[in-house]
Design a protein around this motif. Sequence first.
Motif, PDB file in Angstrom:
ATOM      1  N   VAL A   1       0.794  -1.151  -0.036  1.00 19.55           N
ATOM      2  CA  VAL A   1      -0.143   0.058   0.034  1.00 19.55           C
ATOM      3  C   VAL A   1       0.881   1.097  -0.010  1.00 19.55           C
ATOM      4  O   VAL A   1       1.792   1.161   0.732  1.00 19.55           O
ATOM      5  CB  VAL A   1      -0.949   0.135   1.441  1.00 19.55           C
ATOM      6  CG1 VAL A   1      -1.717   1.350   1.436  1.00 19.55           C
ATOM      7  CG2 VAL A   1      -1.841  -1.048   1.051  1.00 19.55           C
ATOM      8  N   SER A   2       0.740   2.139  -0.903  1.00 23.89           N
ATOM      9  CA  SER A   2       1.360   3.312  -1.098  1.00 23.89           C
ATOM     10  C   SER A   2       0.851   4.502  -0.297  1.00 23.89           C
ATOM     11  O   SER A   2       1.486   5.661   0.337  1.00 23.89           O
ATOM     12  CB  SER A   2       1.709   3.934  -2.337  1.00 23.89           C
ATOM     13  OG  SER A   2       0.406   4.028  -3.117  1.00 23.89           O
ATOM     14  N   ALA A   3      -0.646   4.460  -0.015  1.00 25.58           N
ATOM     15  CA  ALA A   3      -1.071   5.551   0.751  1.00 25.58           C
ATOM     16  C   ALA A   3      -2.774   5.061   0.984  1.00 25.58           C
ATOM     17  O   ALA A   3      -3.316   4.267   0.508  1.00 25.58           O
ATOM     18  CB  ALA A   3      -1.354   6.883  -0.250  1.00 25.58           C
ATOM     19  N   TYR A   4      -3.159   5.727   2.076  1.00 26.15           N
ATOM     20  CA  TYR A   4      -4.681   5.528   2.490  1.00 26.15           C
ATOM     21  C   TYR A   4      -5.381   6.958   2.257  1.00 26.15           C
ATOM     22  O   TYR A   4      -4.969   8.028   2.707  1.00 26.15           O
ATOM     23  CB  TYR A   4      -4.509   5.310   3.977  1.00 26.15           C
ATOM     24  CG  TYR A   4      -3.692   3.881   4.294  1.00 26.15           C
ATOM     25  CD1 TYR A   4      -4.476   2.553   4.080  1.00 26.15           C
ATOM     26  CD2 TYR A   4      -2.524   4.020   4.813  1.00 26.15           C
ATOM     27  CE1 TYR A   4      -3.802   1.313   4.426  1.00 26.15           C
ATOM     28  CE2 TYR A   4      -1.860   2.736   5.248  1.00 26.15           C
ATOM     29  CZ  TYR A   4      -2.399   1.583   5.002  1.00 26.15           C
ATOM     30  OH  TYR A   4      -1.710   0.408   5.384  1.00 26.15           O
ATOM     31  N   GLN A   5      -6.536   6.592   2.127  1.00 19.41           N
ATOM     32  CA  GLN A   5      -7.591   7.731   2.281  1.00 19.41           C
ATOM     33  C   GLN A   5      -8.381   7.532   3.408  1.00 19.41           C
ATOM     34  O   GLN A   5      -8.902   6.490   3.300  1.00 19.41           O
ATOM     35  CB  GLN A   5      -8.400   7.875   1.017  1.00 19.41           C
ATOM     36  CG  GLN A   5      -7.507   8.485  -0.330  1.00 19.41           C
ATOM     37  CD  GLN A   5      -8.311   8.603  -1.420  1.00 19.41           C
ATOM     38  OE1 GLN A   5      -9.219   7.671  -1.970  1.00 19.41           O
ATOM     39  NE2 GLN A   5      -8.414   9.660  -2.099  1.00 19.41           N
ATOM     40  N   ILE A   6      -8.758   8.665   4.258  1.00 19.13           N
ATOM     41  CA  ILE A   6      -9.722   8.420   5.294  1.00 19.13           C
ATOM     42  C   ILE A   6     -10.771   9.475   4.933  1.00 19.13           C
ATOM     43  O   ILE A   6     -10.522  10.491   4.898  1.00 19.13           O
ATOM     44  CB  ILE A   6      -8.991   8.720   6.518  1.00 19.13           C
ATOM     45  CG1 ILE A   6      -7.962   7.629   7.037  1.00 19.13           C
ATOM     46  CG2 ILE A   6      -9.823   8.368   7.811  1.00 19.13           C
ATOM     47  CD1 ILE A   6      -6.541   7.972   6.630  1.00 19.13           C
ATOM     48  N   PHE A   7     -11.927   8.856   5.169  1.00 12.80           N
ATOM     49  CA  PHE A   7     -13.118   9.647   5.038  1.00 12.80           C
ATOM     50  C   PHE A   7     -13.807   9.752   6.304  1.00 12.80           C
ATOM     51  O   PHE A   7     -14.040   8.675   6.919  1.00 12.80           O
ATOM     52  CB  PHE A   7     -14.176   9.224   4.171  1.00 12.80           C
ATOM     53  CG  PHE A   7     -13.545   8.852   2.769  1.00 12.80           C
ATOM     54  CD1 PHE A   7     -12.708   7.483   2.223  1.00 12.80           C
ATOM     55  CD2 PHE A   7     -13.802   9.837   1.840  1.00 12.80           C
ATOM     56  CE1 PHE A   7     -12.266   7.621   0.993  1.00 12.80           C
ATOM     57  CE2 PHE A   7     -13.130   9.603   0.328  1.00 12.80           C
ATOM     58  CZ  PHE A   7     -12.410   8.486   0.074  1.00 12.80           C
ATOM     59  N   VAL A   8     -13.931  11.047   7.020  1.00 14.30           N
ATOM     60  CA  VAL A   8     -14.801  11.298   8.077  1.00 14.30           C
ATOM     61  C   VAL A   8     -16.315  11.944   7.718  1.00 14.30           C
ATOM     62  O   VAL A   8     -16.142  13.193   7.272  1.00 14.30           O
ATOM     63  CB  VAL A   8     -14.263  12.144   9.227  1.00 14.30           C
ATOM     64  CG1 VAL A   8     -14.808  12.308  10.507  1.00 14.30           C
ATOM     65  CG2 VAL A   8     -12.652  11.238   9.361  1.00 14.30           C
ATOM     66  N   ALA A   9     -17.240  11.124   8.006  1.00 10.46           N
ATOM     67  CA  ALA A   9     -18.373  11.768   7.369  1.00 10.46           C
ATOM     68  C   ALA A   9     -19.655  12.017   8.482  1.00 10.46           C
ATOM     69  O   ALA A   9     -19.679  11.354   9.417  1.00 10.46           O
ATOM     70  CB  ALA A   9     -19.352  10.698   6.409  1.00 10.46           C
ATOM     71  N   SER A  10     -20.442  12.925   8.301  1.00 16.09           N
ATOM     72  CA  SER A  10     -21.487  13.139   9.106  1.00 16.09           C
ATOM     73  C   SER A  10     -22.717  12.384   8.965  1.00 16.09           C
ATOM     74  O   SER A  10     -23.712  12.257   9.570  1.00 16.09           O
ATOM     75  CB  SER A  10     -21.583  14.832   9.247  1.00 16.09           C
ATOM     76  OG  SER A  10     -22.427  14.770   7.746  1.00 16.09           O
ATOM     77  N   LYS A  11     -22.613  11.424   7.817  1.00 14.01           N
ATOM     78  CA  LYS A  11     -23.835  10.447   7.661  1.00 14.01           C
ATOM     79  C   LYS A  11     -23.198   9.385   7.055  1.00 14.01           C
ATOM     80  O   LYS A  11     -22.004   9.449   6.481  1.00 14.01           O
ATOM     81  CB  LYS A  11     -24.763  11.337   6.792  1.00 14.01           C
ATOM     82  CG  LYS A  11     -24.253  11.493   5.292  1.00 14.01           C
ATOM     83  CD  LYS A  11     -25.414  11.786   4.606  1.00 14.01           C
ATOM     84  CE  LYS A  11     -24.908  12.354   3.114  1.00 14.01           C
ATOM     85  NZ  LYS A  11     -25.788  12.314   2.179  1.00 14.01           N
ATOM     86  N   ARG A  12     -24.126   8.348   6.855  1.00 13.01           N
ATOM     87  CA  ARG A  12     -23.484   7.215   6.253  1.00 13.01           C
ATOM     88  C   ARG A  12     -23.544   7.614   4.722  1.00 13.01           C
ATOM     89  O   ARG A  12     -24.648   8.172   3.936  1.00 13.01           O
ATOM     90  CB  ARG A  12     -24.603   5.902   6.295  1.00 13.01           C
ATOM     91  CG  ARG A  12     -24.070   4.781   5.654  1.00 13.01           C
ATOM     92  CD  ARG A  12     -24.879   3.464   6.317  1.00 13.01           C
ATOM     93  NE  ARG A  12     -24.096   2.276   5.959  1.00 13.01           N
ATOM     94  CZ  ARG A  12     -23.146   1.684   6.480  1.00 13.01           C
ATOM     95  NH1 ARG A  12     -22.665   2.346   7.531  1.00 13.01           N
ATOM     96  NH2 ARG A  12     -22.713   0.378   6.206  1.00 13.01           N
TER      97      ARG A  12
END
Length: 82
Positions: free
Chosen positions: A27-38
């Motif tokens: 893996v070269s990188a990660y994307q993290i998503f923080v959402a206020s809803k599904r």
Amino acid sequence: MPLNVVLVPQRQSANGMALTWSSLEGVSAYQIFVASKRMTAEELEAAALLNGTDDCFVAKVGSEVTSVVDDMTPCDHGMFHL
């Protein structure tokens, strides 16, 4: 590719949560998503292309990173997607 992720209360911030995971080979990188809803897959893809939306903060980190702290979203409102 599914990851084994763990959410734990963050001691430095009463409103924050920490997300940790095991590193993955290749893996070269990660994307993290923080959402206020599904969010649907399409909404997550759009948030990634826009580097975030009103409903979703997107963080991009290198492969050496194995944890992040969401100290922006109150614990009862944030949802992590990795």
